[in-house]
Design a protein around this motif. Structure first.
Motif, mmCIF file in Angstrom:
data_model
loop_
_atom_site.group_PDB
_atom_site.id
_atom_site.type_symbol
_atom_site.label_atom_id
_atom_site.label_comp_id
_atom_site.label_asym_id
_atom_site.label_seq_id
_atom_site.Cartn_x
_atom_site.Cartn_y
_atom_site.Cartn_z
ATOM 1 N N TYR A 53 33.954 39.106 37.196
ATOM 2 C CA TYR A 53 34.333 37.984 36.344
ATOM 3 C C TYR A 53 35.089 36.908 37.108
ATOM 4 O O TYR A 53 35.762 36.075 36.514
ATOM 5 C CB TYR A 53 35.164 38.472 35.158
ATOM 6 N N GLY A 54 35.010 36.932 38.420
ATOM 7 C CA GLY A 54 35.603 35.878 39.230
ATOM 8 C C GLY A 54 36.955 36.193 39.831
ATOM 9 O O GLY A 54 37.569 35.345 40.458
ATOM 10 N N GLY A 55 37.443 37.415 39.657
ATOM 11 C CA GLY A 55 38.732 37.810 40.218
ATOM 12 C C GLY A 55 38.574 38.598 41.512
ATOM 13 O O GLY A 55 37.505 38.633 42.107
ATOM 14 N N ARG A 56 39.672 39.250 41.911
ATOM 15 C CA ARG A 56 39.669 40.017 43.155
ATOM 16 C C ARG A 56 39.863 41.515 42.934
ATOM 17 O O ARG A 56 40.024 42.259 43.882
ATOM 18 C CB ARG A 56 40.769 39.502 44.083
ATOM 19 N N ASN A 57 39.845 41.964 41.689
ATOM 20 C CA ASN A 57 40.035 43.372 41.382
ATOM 21 C C ASN A 57 38.714 44.104 41.579
ATOM 22 O O ASN A 57 37.735 43.815 40.896
ATOM 23 C CB ASN A 57 40.524 43.535 39.942
ATOM 24 N N ASP A 58 38.684 45.046 42.497
ATOM 25 C CA ASP A 58 37.435 45.760 42.784
ATOM 26 C C ASP A 58 37.460 47.214 42.308
ATOM 27 O O ASP A 58 36.684 48.044 42.765
ATOM 28 C CB ASP A 58 37.097 45.692 44.265
ATOM 29 N N ILE A 59 38.338 47.514 41.341
ATOM 30 C CA ILE A 59 38.349 48.855 40.747
ATOM 31 C C ILE A 59 37.034 49.062 40.008
ATOM 32 O O ILE A 59 36.541 48.171 39.326
ATOM 33 C CB ILE A 59 39.548 49.021 39.784
ATOM 34 N N ASP A 60 36.477 50.246 40.142
ATOM 35 C CA ASP A 60 35.197 50.559 39.522
ATOM 36 C C ASP A 60 35.409 50.940 38.063
ATOM 37 O O ASP A 60 35.701 52.084 37.729
ATOM 38 C CB ASP A 60 34.524 51.701 40.280
ATOM 39 N N TYR A 61 35.306 49.960 37.167
ATOM 40 C CA TYR A 61 35.471 50.201 35.731
ATOM 41 C C TYR A 61 34.176 50.740 35.142
ATOM 42 O O TYR A 61 33.099 50.424 35.619
ATOM 43 C CB TYR A 61 35.832 48.891 35.002
ATOM 44 N N ARG A 103 39.527 29.990 33.001
ATOM 45 C CA ARG A 103 40.492 30.277 31.930
ATOM 46 C C ARG A 103 41.174 31.615 32.180
ATOM 47 O O ARG A 103 42.384 31.749 31.974
ATOM 48 C CB ARG A 103 39.782 30.276 30.570
ATOM 49 N N PHE A 104 40.417 32.602 32.634
ATOM 50 C CA PHE A 104 41.019 33.891 32.982
ATOM 51 C C PHE A 104 42.108 33.704 34.027
ATOM 52 O O PHE A 104 43.180 34.287 33.934
ATOM 53 C CB PHE A 104 39.971 34.860 33.525
ATOM 54 N N LYS A 105 41.833 32.881 35.026
ATOM 55 C CA LYS A 105 42.801 32.653 36.108
ATOM 56 C C LYS A 105 44.063 31.946 35.599
ATOM 57 O O LYS A 105 45.134 32.143 36.151
ATOM 58 C CB LYS A 105 42.155 31.867 37.240
ATOM 59 N N GLU A 106 43.928 31.136 34.553
ATOM 60 C CA GLU A 106 45.101 30.489 33.955
ATOM 61 C C GLU A 106 45.964 31.506 33.212
ATOM 62 O O GLU A 106 47.179 31.365 33.154
ATOM 63 C CB GLU A 106 44.667 29.406 32.966
ATOM 64 N N LEU A 107 45.329 32.513 32.618
ATOM 65 C CA LEU A 107 46.033 33.481 31.786
ATOM 66 C C LEU A 107 46.601 34.673 32.544
ATOM 67 O O LEU A 107 47.562 35.286 32.110
ATOM 68 C CB LEU A 107 45.104 34.001 30.681
ATOM 69 N N MET A 108 45.968 35.026 33.677
ATOM 70 C CA MET A 108 46.404 36.211 34.421
ATOM 71 C C MET A 108 46.070 36.044 35.897
ATOM 72 O O MET A 108 45.285 35.185 36.268
ATOM 73 C CB MET A 108 45.739 37.461 33.860
ATOM 74 N N GLY A 109 46.663 36.849 36.714
ATOM 75 C CA GLY A 109 46.436 36.773 38.150
ATOM 76 C C GLY A 109 45.045 37.232 38.549
ATOM 77 O O GLY A 109 44.453 38.093 37.906
ATOM 78 N N GLU A 110 44.529 36.650 39.618
ATOM 79 C CA GLU A 110 43.201 37.020 40.106
ATOM 80 C C GLU A 110 43.120 38.482 40.514
ATOM 81 O O GLU A 110 42.043 39.071 40.516
ATOM 82 C CB GLU A 110 42.805 36.136 41.284
ATOM 83 N N ASP A 111 44.260 39.084 40.854
ATOM 84 C CA ASP A 111 44.268 40.477 41.283
ATOM 85 C C ASP A 111 43.945 41.449 40.148
ATOM 86 O O ASP A 111 43.562 42.588 40.401
ATOM 87 C CB ASP A 111 45.623 40.848 41.884
ATOM 88 N N VAL A 112 44.092 41.033 38.896
ATOM 89 C CA VAL A 112 43.786 41.914 37.773
ATOM 90 C C VAL A 112 42.445 41.603 37.119
ATOM 91 O O VAL A 112 41.942 42.393 36.326
ATOM 92 C CB VAL A 112 44.903 41.899 36.705
ATOM 93 N N ILE A 113 41.857 40.478 37.464
ATOM 94 C CA ILE A 113 40.552 40.101 36.908
ATOM 95 C C ILE A 113 39.468 40.812 37.722
ATOM 96 O O ILE A 113 39.437 40.705 38.944
ATOM 97 C CB ILE A 113 40.339 38.572 36.981
ATOM 98 N N PRO A 114 38.565 41.549 37.063
ATOM 99 C CA PRO A 114 37.487 42.211 37.799
ATOM 100 C C PRO A 114 36.666 41.212 38.615
ATOM 101 O O PRO A 114 36.433 40.077 38.184
ATOM 102 C CB PRO A 114 36.635 42.847 36.697
ATOM 103 N N ALA A 115 36.224 41.644 39.786
ATOM 104 C CA ALA A 115 35.452 40.774 40.693
ATOM 105 C C ALA A 115 34.223 40.197 39.999
ATOM 106 O O ALA A 115 33.861 39.043 40.230
ATOM 107 C CB ALA A 115 35.064 41.547 41.947
#
Length: 80
Positions: free
Chosen positions: A67-75, A53-65
């Motif tokens: 949670y299944g995305g590709r964003n590897d920023i240390d939050y 559902r996250f991938k439907e709503l926003m790009g994988e580049d902004v979803i934290p890794a």
């Protein structure tokens, strides 16, 4: 939710809450009946992490890794 409904009903496209406890999901089913149907349709609750559902709503580049995305920023970590 009243604050969101009162102040931002047409600004918000989706409200996606995840890792929601079972009791909160049950309470929302009751509360949903009192919300405007247009507003209620914008709110989604998930007991886990809805990666697809996250991938439907926003790009994988902004979803934290985590949670299944590709964003590897240390939050900052949240309390669990």
């Amino acid at each position: 939710m009243e604050k969101v409904e009162s102040h931002y009903p047409e600004i918000v496209d989706h409200i996606t809450l995840f890792n929601v406890p079972t009791i909160a999901s049950a309470a929302y089913k009751v509360v949903r009946g009192f919300l405007d149907p247009v507003t209620a349709d914008k709110i989604e609750l998930f007991s886990g992490v809805p990666s697809e559902r996250f991938k439907e709503l926003m790009g994988e580049d902004v979803i934290p890794a985590e949670y299944g995305g590709r964003n590897d920023i240390d939050y900052p970590q949240t309390l669990r």
